[in-house]
Design a protein around this motif. Sequence first.
Motif, short mmCIF file in Angstrom:
data_model
loop_
_atom_site.label_atom_id
_atom_site.label_comp_id
_atom_site.label_asym_id
_atom_site.label_seq_id
_atom_site.Cartn_x
_atom_site.Cartn_y
_atom_site.Cartn_z
N LYS A 96 0.83 -1.21 0.00
CA LYS A 96 0.00 0.00 0.00
C LYS A 96 0.87 1.26 0.00
CE LYS A 96 -4.02 -2.14 2.09
NZ LYS A 96 -4.82 -2.34 3.29
N GLY A 97 1.97 1.21 0.73
CA GLY A 97 2.88 2.35 0.75
C GLY A 97 3.45 2.64 -0.63
N GLU A 98 3.84 1.59 -1.32
CA GLU A 98 4.39 1.80 -2.66
C GLU A 98 3.29 2.21 -3.63
OE1 GLU A 98 7.07 2.67 -5.32
OE2 GLU A 98 7.50 2.20 -3.23
N ASN A 99 2.05 1.80 -3.36
CA ASN A 99 0.93 2.26 -4.18
C ASN A 99 0.78 3.77 -4.07
OD1 ASN A 99 -1.40 1.71 -5.92
ND2 ASN A 99 -2.56 2.47 -4.16
N HIS A 133 13.11 4.66 0.57
CA HIS A 133 12.16 3.56 0.48
C HIS A 133 12.89 2.27 0.08
CE1 HIS A 133 8.64 6.58 -0.37
NE2 HIS A 133 9.15 6.69 0.85
N GLN A 134 13.79 2.37 -0.90
CA GLN A 134 14.57 1.20 -1.31
C GLN A 134 15.38 0.67 -0.12
OE1 GLN A 134 15.16 -0.36 -4.51
NE2 GLN A 134 13.23 0.64 -5.02
N GLU A 135 15.95 1.57 0.64
CA GLU A 135 16.74 1.19 1.82
C GLU A 135 15.87 0.45 2.85
OE1 GLU A 135 18.49 3.90 5.32
OE2 GLU A 135 19.29 4.41 3.34
N SER A 156 10.11 -3.67 -3.67
CA SER A 156 11.34 -2.94 -4.00
C SER A 156 11.46 -2.74 -5.52
CB SER A 156 12.55 -3.69 -3.46
OG SER A 156 13.71 -2.96 -3.66
N LYS A 157 11.10 -3.75 -6.29
CA LYS A 157 11.13 -3.62 -7.75
C LYS A 157 10.12 -2.59 -8.22
CE LYS A 157 12.90 -8.22 -8.70
NZ LYS A 157 12.60 -9.58 -9.15
N PHE A 158 8.92 -2.62 -7.65
CA PHE A 158 7.91 -1.61 -7.99
C PHE A 158 8.44 -0.21 -7.68
CE2 PHE A 158 4.26 -4.80 -7.28
CZ PHE A 158 4.16 -5.05 -8.64
N TYR A 163 10.31 5.06 -9.57
CA TYR A 163 11.31 6.12 -9.60
C TYR A 163 11.88 6.29 -11.00
CZ TYR A 163 15.14 9.19 -8.61
OH TYR A 163 16.00 10.26 -8.65
N ASP A 164 12.08 5.20 -11.72
CA ASP A 164 12.56 5.30 -13.10
C ASP A 164 11.58 6.09 -13.95
OD1 ASP A 164 14.83 3.84 -12.49
OD2 ASP A 164 14.08 1.95 -13.32
N PHE A 165 10.29 5.90 -13.69
CA PHE A 165 9.28 6.65 -14.43
C PHE A 165 9.37 8.15 -14.11
CE2 PHE A 165 5.06 7.96 -15.85
CZ PHE A 165 4.98 7.31 -17.07
N ILE A 166 9.60 8.48 -12.84
CA ILE A 166 9.79 9.89 -12.45
C ILE A 166 10.98 10.47 -13.22
CG2 ILE A 166 10.62 11.38 -10.56
CD1 ILE A 166 7.74 10.93 -10.17
N LEU A 167 12.06 9.72 -13.31
CA LEU A 167 13.24 10.19 -14.04
C LEU A 167 12.92 10.45 -15.50
CD1 LEU A 167 16.07 7.96 -12.52
CD2 LEU A 167 15.56 10.36 -12.01
N LYS A 168 12.12 9.57 -16.11
CA LYS A 168 11.72 9.77 -17.51
C LYS A 168 10.86 11.02 -17.65
CE LYS A 168 11.98 4.92 -18.77
NZ LYS A 168 11.24 3.68 -19.03
N LEU A 169 9.97 11.24 -16.70
CA LEU A 169 9.14 12.44 -16.75
C LEU A 169 10.00 13.70 -16.63
CD1 LEU A 169 6.11 11.37 -14.52
CD2 LEU A 169 6.11 11.72 -16.99
#
Length: 180
Positions: A96-99, A133-135, A156-158, A163-169
């Motif tokens: 839920k947190g990662e959601n 969060h990853q940590e 962790s993969k999600f 975060y990769d999507f944020i970087l693309k944005l």
Amino acid sequence: MKKINIINTILAACLIYFVFVPKVLAVEYPLAWPGILPDNKLYKLKVLRNKIIYKMIIDPVKKVEFDLLMADKTIYASKLLVDKGEIVLAKDTALKGENYYSMLVQDYNKALLSHKQIPSWLDRKITLAAIKHQEVFKQLEDAVTGEDKKTFQIVSKFSQINYDFILKLRKSKKSSGRDV
């Protein structure tokens, strides 16, 4: 005499590495205190309150801030639940947190599409949060055994995908001429 100096140098290097390096690698980003945990009877009221607050926020940048706060609180709650030995509830809470962080990505995109400026302090906070969060997910994965590890690995993969999507944005924002 030379052997003693070499051994002393190696010991000093090991001491420096094991004492100081882990502290340097840890991210200085405090997660918000979650308050009532999911194992509390009043937790459902808290969730309802948060949903109402979210619906009342109109500004997409403010929604990003709220999403980040909720992600931080929920991920920290997951850690506290693992510490209490409530692993099943902790796994659900981590998801839920990662959601919430996924919602942050969507609201970040909406903000950019509506030509809203994402403040640099918020962008930095989003980055630090992703690393933190990853940590935390790695700590949770290390704290559990067997099948329970898989859930935290998946979360962790999600987290990394989000975060990769944020970087693309951010990259598309820079290439379109808008400031980050």
